[in-house]
Structures are given as structure tokens and as C-alpha cells.
Motif scaffolding. Structure first.
Motif, PDB file in Angstrom:
ATOM      1  N   LEU A  34      -2.811 -14.137  -7.332  1.00 18.33           N
ATOM      2  CA  LEU A  34      -2.565 -12.764  -7.779  1.00 18.33           C
ATOM      3  C   LEU A  34      -2.382 -11.841  -6.582  1.00 18.33           C
ATOM      4  O   LEU A  34      -1.519 -10.951  -6.595  1.00 18.33           O
ATOM      5  CB  LEU A  34      -3.722 -12.279  -8.651  1.00 18.33           C
ATOM      6  N   GLY A  35      -3.183 -12.045  -5.544  1.00 18.59           N
ATOM      7  CA  GLY A  35      -3.051 -11.226  -4.341  1.00 18.59           C
ATOM      8  C   GLY A  35      -1.695 -11.391  -3.689  1.00 18.59           C
ATOM      9  O   GLY A  35      -1.089 -10.422  -3.221  1.00 18.59           O
ATOM     10  N   HIS A  36      -1.200 -12.626  -3.674  1.00 18.64           N
ATOM     11  CA  HIS A  36       0.123 -12.889  -3.105  1.00 18.64           C
ATOM     12  C   HIS A  36       1.207 -12.181  -3.913  1.00 18.64           C
ATOM     13  O   HIS A  36       2.156 -11.624  -3.340  1.00 18.64           O
ATOM     14  CB  HIS A  36       0.379 -14.395  -3.072  1.00 18.64           C
ATOM     15  N   ARG A  37       1.056 -12.179  -5.225  1.00 13.02           N
ATOM     16  CA  ARG A  37       2.079 -11.557  -6.076  1.00 13.02           C
ATOM     17  C   ARG A  37       2.065 -10.038  -5.982  1.00 13.02           C
ATOM     18  O   ARG A  37       3.110  -9.399  -6.000  1.00 13.02           O
ATOM     19  CB  ARG A  37       1.891 -11.991  -7.532  1.00 13.02           C
ATOM     20  N   PHE A  38       0.875  -9.437  -5.891  1.00  9.30           N
ATOM     21  CA  PHE A  38       0.789  -7.981  -5.972  1.00  9.30           C
ATOM     22  C   PHE A  38       0.505  -7.293  -4.637  1.00  9.30           C
ATOM     23  O   PHE A  38       0.434  -6.066  -4.584  1.00  9.30           O
ATOM     24  CB  PHE A  38      -0.279  -7.584  -7.001  1.00  9.30           C
ATOM     25  N   GLY A  39       0.338  -8.047  -3.565  1.00  9.54           N
ATOM     26  CA  GLY A  39       0.196  -7.447  -2.247  1.00  9.54           C
ATOM     27  C   GLY A  39      -1.183  -6.884  -1.956  1.00  9.54           C
ATOM     28  O   GLY A  39      -1.300  -5.899  -1.217  1.00  9.54           O
ATOM     29  N   LEU A  40      -2.230  -7.485  -2.516  1.00 11.06           N
ATOM     30  CA  LEU A  40      -3.609  -7.086  -2.245  1.00 11.06           C
ATOM     31  C   LEU A  40      -4.411  -8.301  -1.792  1.00 11.06           C
ATOM     32  O   LEU A  40      -4.092  -9.441  -2.163  1.00 11.06           O
ATOM     33  CB  LEU A  40      -4.286  -6.506  -3.495  1.00 11.06           C
ATOM     34  N   GLY A  41      -5.478  -8.065  -1.032  1.00 10.74           N
ATOM     35  CA  GLY A  41      -6.379  -9.143  -0.674  1.00 10.74           C
ATOM     36  C   GLY A  41      -7.165  -9.588  -1.888  1.00 10.74           C
ATOM     37  O   GLY A  41      -7.465  -8.774  -2.769  1.00 10.74           O
ATOM     38  N   PRO A  42      -7.511 -10.870  -1.993  1.00 11.43           N
ATOM     39  CA  PRO A  42      -8.256 -11.363  -3.150  1.00 11.43           C
ATOM     40  C   PRO A  42      -9.608 -10.685  -3.330  1.00 11.43           C
ATOM     41  O   PRO A  42     -10.134 -10.655  -4.443  1.00 11.43           O
ATOM     42  CB  PRO A  42      -8.412 -12.861  -2.859  1.00 11.43           C
ATOM     43  N   GLU A  43     -10.151 -10.112  -2.267  1.00 11.10           N
ATOM     44  CA  GLU A  43     -11.433  -9.414  -2.380  1.00 11.10           C
ATOM     45  C   GLU A  43     -11.310  -8.113  -3.172  1.00 11.10           C
ATOM     46  O   GLU A  43     -12.318  -7.526  -3.570  1.00 11.10           O
ATOM     47  CB  GLU A  43     -12.001  -9.120  -0.984  1.00 11.10           C
ATOM     48  N   ARG A  44     -10.093  -7.692  -3.445  1.00 10.43           N
ATOM     49  CA  ARG A  44      -9.876  -6.475  -4.243  1.00 10.43           C
ATOM     50  C   ARG A  44      -9.314  -6.797  -5.627  1.00 10.43           C
ATOM     51  O   ARG A  44      -8.709  -5.948  -6.275  1.00 10.43           O
ATOM     52  CB  ARG A  44      -8.951  -5.511  -3.498  1.00 10.43           C
ATOM     53  N   ILE A  45      -9.542  -8.021  -6.067  1.00 11.89           N
ATOM     54  CA  ILE A  45      -9.073  -8.465  -7.375  1.00 11.89           C
ATOM     55  C   ILE A  45     -10.241  -9.081  -8.141  1.00 11.89           C
ATOM     56  O   ILE A  45     -11.007  -9.866  -7.589  1.00 11.89           O
ATOM     57  CB  ILE A  45      -7.936  -9.498  -7.247  1.00 11.89           C
ATOM     58  N   VAL A  46     -10.382  -8.698  -9.395  1.00 12.49           N
ATOM     59  CA  VAL A  46     -11.421  -9.255 -10.263  1.00 12.49           C
ATOM     60  C   VAL A  46     -10.744  -9.785 -11.528  1.00 12.49           C
ATOM     61  O   VAL A  46      -9.929  -9.079 -12.137  1.00 12.49           O
ATOM     62  CB  VAL A  46     -12.486  -8.209 -10.646  1.00 12.49           C
ATOM     63  N   ALA A  90      -8.025  -7.157 -12.726  1.00 14.44           N
ATOM     64  CA  ALA A  90      -7.990  -5.769 -12.263  1.00 14.44           C
ATOM     65  C   ALA A  90      -7.709  -5.757 -10.770  1.00 14.44           C
ATOM     66  O   ALA A  90      -8.281  -6.553 -10.014  1.00 14.44           O
ATOM     67  CB  ALA A  90      -9.311  -5.061 -12.566  1.00 14.44           C
ATOM     68  N   LEU A  91      -6.829  -4.853 -10.369  1.00 14.59           N
ATOM     69  CA  LEU A  91      -6.467  -4.665  -8.963  1.00 14.59           C
ATOM     70  C   LEU A  91      -7.101  -3.363  -8.479  1.00 14.59           C
ATOM     71  O   LEU A  91      -6.889  -2.313  -9.087  1.00 14.59           O
ATOM     72  CB  LEU A  91      -4.947  -4.610  -8.818  1.00 14.59           C
ATOM     73  N   PHE A  92      -7.852  -3.427  -7.391  1.00 12.86           N
ATOM     74  CA  PHE A  92      -8.644  -2.285  -6.931  1.00 12.86           C
ATOM     75  C   PHE A  92      -8.126  -1.737  -5.605  1.00 12.86           C
ATOM     76  O   PHE A  92      -7.841  -2.502  -4.677  1.00 12.86           O
ATOM     77  CB  PHE A  92     -10.107  -2.694  -6.740  1.00 12.86           C
ATOM     78  N   GLY A  93      -8.058  -0.416  -5.516  1.00 13.36           N
ATOM     79  CA  GLY A  93      -7.743   0.209  -4.245  1.00 13.36           C
ATOM     80  C   GLY A  93      -8.909   0.153  -3.279  1.00 13.36           C
ATOM     81  O   GLY A  93      -8.714   0.162  -2.059  1.00 13.36           O
ATOM     82  N   GLU A  94     -10.124   0.100  -3.810  1.00 14.51           N
ATOM     83  CA  GLU A  94     -11.332   0.125  -2.983  1.00 14.51           C
ATOM     84  C   GLU A  94     -12.149  -1.143  -3.217  1.00 14.51           C
ATOM     85  O   GLU A  94     -12.500  -1.475  -4.353  1.00 14.51           O
ATOM     86  CB  GLU A  94     -12.156   1.368  -3.312  1.00 14.51           C
ATOM     87  N   GLN A  95     -12.480  -1.841  -2.137  1.00  8.61           N
ATOM     88  CA  GLN A  95     -13.164  -3.119  -2.241  1.00  8.61           C
ATOM     89  C   GLN A  95     -14.562  -2.991  -2.847  1.00  8.61           C
ATOM     90  O   GLN A  95     -15.003  -3.863  -3.589  1.00  8.61           O
ATOM     91  CB  GLN A  95     -13.266  -3.766  -0.854  1.00  8.61           C
ATOM     92  N   ASP A  96     -15.283  -1.914  -2.544  1.00  7.35           N
ATOM     93  CA  ASP A  96     -16.639  -1.750  -3.075  1.00  7.35           C
ATOM     94  C   ASP A  96     -16.640  -1.699  -4.597  1.00  7.35           C
ATOM     95  O   ASP A  96     -17.531  -2.246  -5.249  1.00  7.35           O
ATOM     96  CB  ASP A  96     -17.291  -0.478  -2.512  1.00  7.35           C
ATOM     97  N   ALA A  97     -15.641  -1.025  -5.170  1.00  9.30           N
ATOM     98  CA  ALA A  97     -15.549  -0.952  -6.627  1.00  9.30           C
ATOM     99  C   ALA A  97     -15.292  -2.332  -7.210  1.00  9.30           C
ATOM    100  O   ALA A  97     -15.866  -2.698  -8.244  1.00  9.30           O
ATOM    101  CB  ALA A  97     -14.440   0.017  -7.037  1.00  9.30           C
ATOM    102  N   ALA A  98     -14.451  -3.122  -6.556  1.00 10.93           N
ATOM    103  CA  ALA A  98     -14.185  -4.488  -7.020  1.00 10.93           C
ATOM    104  C   ALA A  98     -15.456  -5.325  -6.967  1.00 10.93           C
ATOM    105  O   ALA A  98     -15.747  -6.100  -7.886  1.00 10.93           O
ATOM    106  CB  ALA A  98     -13.091  -5.122  -6.168  1.00 10.93           C
ATOM    107  N   ARG A  99     -16.222  -5.177  -5.910  1.00 12.99           N
ATOM    108  CA  ARG A  99     -17.450  -5.955  -5.759  1.00 12.99           C
ATOM    109  C   ARG A  99     -18.439  -5.633  -6.870  1.00 12.99           C
ATOM    110  O   ARG A  99     -19.060  -6.538  -7.446  1.00 12.99           O
ATOM    111  CB  ARG A  99     -18.074  -5.670  -4.388  1.00 12.99           C
ATOM    112  N   ARG A 100     -18.578  -4.334  -7.204  1.00 15.93           N
ATOM    113  CA  ARG A 100     -19.522  -3.956  -8.264  1.00 15.93           C
ATOM    114  C   ARG A 100     -19.139  -4.574  -9.609  1.00 15.93           C
ATOM    115  O   ARG A 100     -19.982  -5.090 -10.334  1.00 15.93           O
ATOM    116  CB  ARG A 100     -19.581  -2.421  -8.391  1.00 15.93           C
ATOM    117  N   VAL A 101     -17.861  -4.505  -9.920  1.00 17.39           N
ATOM    118  CA  VAL A 101     -17.414  -5.057 -11.206  1.00 17.39           C
ATOM    119  C   VAL A 101     -17.558  -6.577 -11.222  1.00 17.39           C
ATOM    120  O   VAL A 101     -17.964  -7.164 -12.228  1.00 17.39           O
ATOM    121  CB  VAL A 101     -15.954  -4.649 -11.493  1.00 17.39           C
TER     122      VAL A 101
END
Length: 361
Positions: free
Chosen positions: A64-76, A226-237
Motif C-alpha cells: 500500500l505504501g508503494h502504491r500511495f507514496g507513504l511509508g508503511p509506518e503511516r498506514i493502518v 487508513a493513510l496518515f499524514g502523521e505517524q503518531d496518529a497511525a501508531r495510536r490507531v
């Protein structure tokens, strides 16, 4: 829960204990069916059914990160988008949220479960019940988040790229989190251009909800992300909720779709062509029958019709989504119904049944 809401949930899943529904137009899943690559992944490896799944969805998040241009740590990843909505609301600590209405009822349920105050913004039929530029002034420091569905639900109105940019920028300025539900955007021609994903990728306070459930016809498998702009929010979820939220089969099917780029692209292009053509035909014939059709672009149509239409169609074996329980929809002496755009023959049969119900041949 009110009776209408219970009925809506029963029909939403296509459940028919009586055996009388020929076609359930309350369910808006891709009429092309699951992609062949996903079916193959599910049928050729039985070990995925026997073993515990990867609790972190590592391979799926990388893809998903490869497809949408985000690091996997910002994807849940989650058990559909609804699962992620609840996990987000219960983990984020929102105190006050802006919610344009009418809207998907699970937003309000999840926010209220989290004890959050909701400020509704009434949208208009003429815009497809979309967020308008005049509402930008409501986004401020007193609000923790703005929930948006693009295209809107139940109308399918499209928030275009220029407005998406204005909303994201206003949220950035005020420190408001934009929660953009884009589960139906892939049904829209050039939908990716109107997406808020780019703003999440840039690190803005944006969370984009997407799902394989509707666009890839995986309603039974349940797979959202879910794709997150902020890593902390991704971690909480990611830390909220029970383990093994996403089954092994769901992860395998999702990976198959993401890995089969040529098949996925052809499938999405065929989907958009079909929905665009069939929606235009259905809208035209509904208007000819005297129904008021709300402008939209998704794989479902919101229209106003006599209150007896739903029961008459059900007697013929066709289920619509009665939208009377949606906050912010007022139809006067008529009722708002939502009909999915399905296969060509199914749509023809529905339209014929509608003509018979209103005595128009």
C-alpha cells in the motif's frame, strides 16, 4: 436503535431471510465482482485459512505504501473502513468534530461512542450534499477534526480537487485533522485527481480512509486501510483494538490485487466505464418517471420518490436503501431512496419494475 436503522443495517448486508429478494440494490459493491487475481490467491493457498494472520499486515502495508507514496509506518489496515472509523474515534481523544450531513451513520455512532461533541453542517441537494466553500469558515481551532466523505454518502456528490486543496489547507492552518473517507472515489472517473492522499503524503494533518470492500467486491472478506499524514496518529490507531483485525485471506486477496498492476488497472478502468454509462442511463430513466435525482458521481444514486415505491419494489423482489434515517435529509411528502448501480441486466430489470410500480409503460 430505531426500527428504520435496524432495517437499513439488515438490507445493507444483503441479508434476505425470506428468500424473496431477487436483487439487493441497497448494497453498492462493484458489480464486476472480485478480480480474478484475488480469487486465485484465495483458492490456491489453503494455509492462509489454517494459520494465524500477520497481526501487523507487514507485506500489505508495504504494498500500500508503494502504491500511495507513504511509508508503511503511516498506514493502518483494518476489518473494513468501519472498523478503522471506530478505532480512530476511540483512540484519538476528539472533543469536538465537524460533520457535514447527511453522512454515513457510522461516523456519528463512533464519535458518540467516544463521547465526542458533534457540530453538524447542513449540506444541500443541489451540490450533491457536498461540503461547500462557505463552510470553510467553520473549520477552526475549536474543532479537533472534520469528517468528510468523498464522494458523499448517500448522494455521491463529488468534492473536486480545488475544493479538496482548500479544505486540506484550512485544516493545516487551524490544526484540525481532516478525516477523508474515499471508499467510493475509485468508482469516479479520474477520481485519484480529487483525492486527499497527496496531502497525507506531504505530512499534513490528514487521514484518508479507503477499502477494498466496495471497489474490489470484497464485502465478505472485510479489508480497509487508513493513510496518515502523521505517524503518531497511525501508531495510536494501530495499537487500539483486538489483535488479528485483518484475516489471512483478506491480506492475501489485497496483496494479489496490489501486485497485479496490469490486471488492477484494467479492472478499475472497466469499472469506471461501466458505472459512468449505467449511472447516466439510470438517472435519465428515473427522471423520466418523475423522480427527483440528486446529482452525483458514485456507484449509487440518491433520488426522491413516492413513499410507497420501496414496498412496491420489495414485493417484486428489489430492495432499495430507504434513507429516511439519514440526518439532514428532508423529503416532505416523498422519500429519499438510494439505489446501487449494478450490472446492465440487473439495472434494466429494476428500471422496468419501477415503471410498473408507477404505472408507466
Amino acid at each position: 436503535m430505531r426500527r428504520k436503522e435496524m432495517e437499513a443495517r439488515r438490507h445493507h448486508g444483503g441479508e434476505d431471510r425470506s428468500g424473496g429478494i431477487r436483487c439487493d440494490f441497497s448494497v453498492n459493491v462493484n458489480p464486476l465482482g472480485m478480480p480474478e487475481c484475488a480469487k486465485k490467491a484465495l483458492s490456491e493457498n489453503w494455509k492462509i485459512y489454517e494459520e494465524y494472520p500477520d497481526d501487523e499486515c507487514g507485506l500489505l502495508r508495504e504494498a500500500l505504501g508503494h502504491r500511495f507514496g507513504l511509508g508503511p509506518e503511516r498506514i493502518v489496515c483494518g476489518n473494513g473502513a468501519s472498523d478503522l472509523i471506530y478505532r480512530l474515534c476511540l483512540s484519538a481523544g476528539f472533543r469536538r468534530v465537524l460533520l457535514p450531513v447527511p453522512a454515513f451513520s457510522e461516523y456519528e455512532r463512533a464519535l458518540r461512542a467516544a463521547g465526542c461533541e458533534i457540530q453538524t453542517l447542513q449540506t444541500k441537494a443541489g451540490t450533491g450534499y457536498c461540503f461547500e466553500e462557505s463552510m470553510l469558515r467553520e473549520i477552526g481551532e475549536s474543532c479537533d477534526a472534520l469528517f468528510l466523505c468523498n464522494p458523499s454518502n448517500p448522494a455521491g456528490g463529488l468534492i473536486t480537487a480545488p475544493m479538496t486543496e482548500k479544505i486540506a489547507e484550512r485544516c493545516r492552518q487551524s490544526g484540525t485533522i481532516l478525516v477523508a473517507d474515499e471508499c467510493f472515489l475509485d468508482f469516479v472517473e479520474d477520481g485519484r485527481r480529487h483525492s486527499a492522499v497527496r496531502y497525507a503524503a506531504e505530512g499534513m494533518p490528514v487521514i484518508v480512509l479507503k477499502a477494498f470492500t466496495k471497489i474490489f467486491a470484497m464485502a465478505g472478506l472485510r479489508l480497509g486501510f487508513a493513510l496518515f499524514g502523521e505517524q503518531d496518529a497511525a501508531r495510536r490507531v494501530s495499537q487500539y483494538g483486538a489483535p488479528w483485525q485483518v484475516s489471512g485471506p483478506a491480506q492475501a486477496a489485497g496483496l494479489a490485487v496490489l501486485s497485479s498492476e496490469e490486471e488492477r488497472s484494467a479492472y478499475l478502468e472497466a469499472t469506471v466505464r461501466h458505472i459512468s454509462r449505467e449511472r447516466a442511463r439510470m438517472e435519465k430513466e428515473m427522471k423520466n418517471l418523475g423522480f427527483l435525482v440528486v446529482p452525483g458521481a458514485a456507484n449509487y444514486i440518491l433520488f426522491q420518490a413516492p413513499p410507497e415505491l420501496g414496498a412496491l419494489l420489495l414485493a417484486k423482489g428489489f430492495a432499495l436503501r430507504d434513507c429516511s434515517d439519514y440526518r439532514g435529509l428532508c423529503a416532505g411528502q416523498s422519500v429519499f431512496y438510494r439505489a446501487a448501480v449494478k450490472g446492465t441486466e440487473e439495472n434494466r430489470l429494476l428500471l422496468q419494475a419501477m415503471k410498473e410500480c408507477v404505472g408507466w409503460q
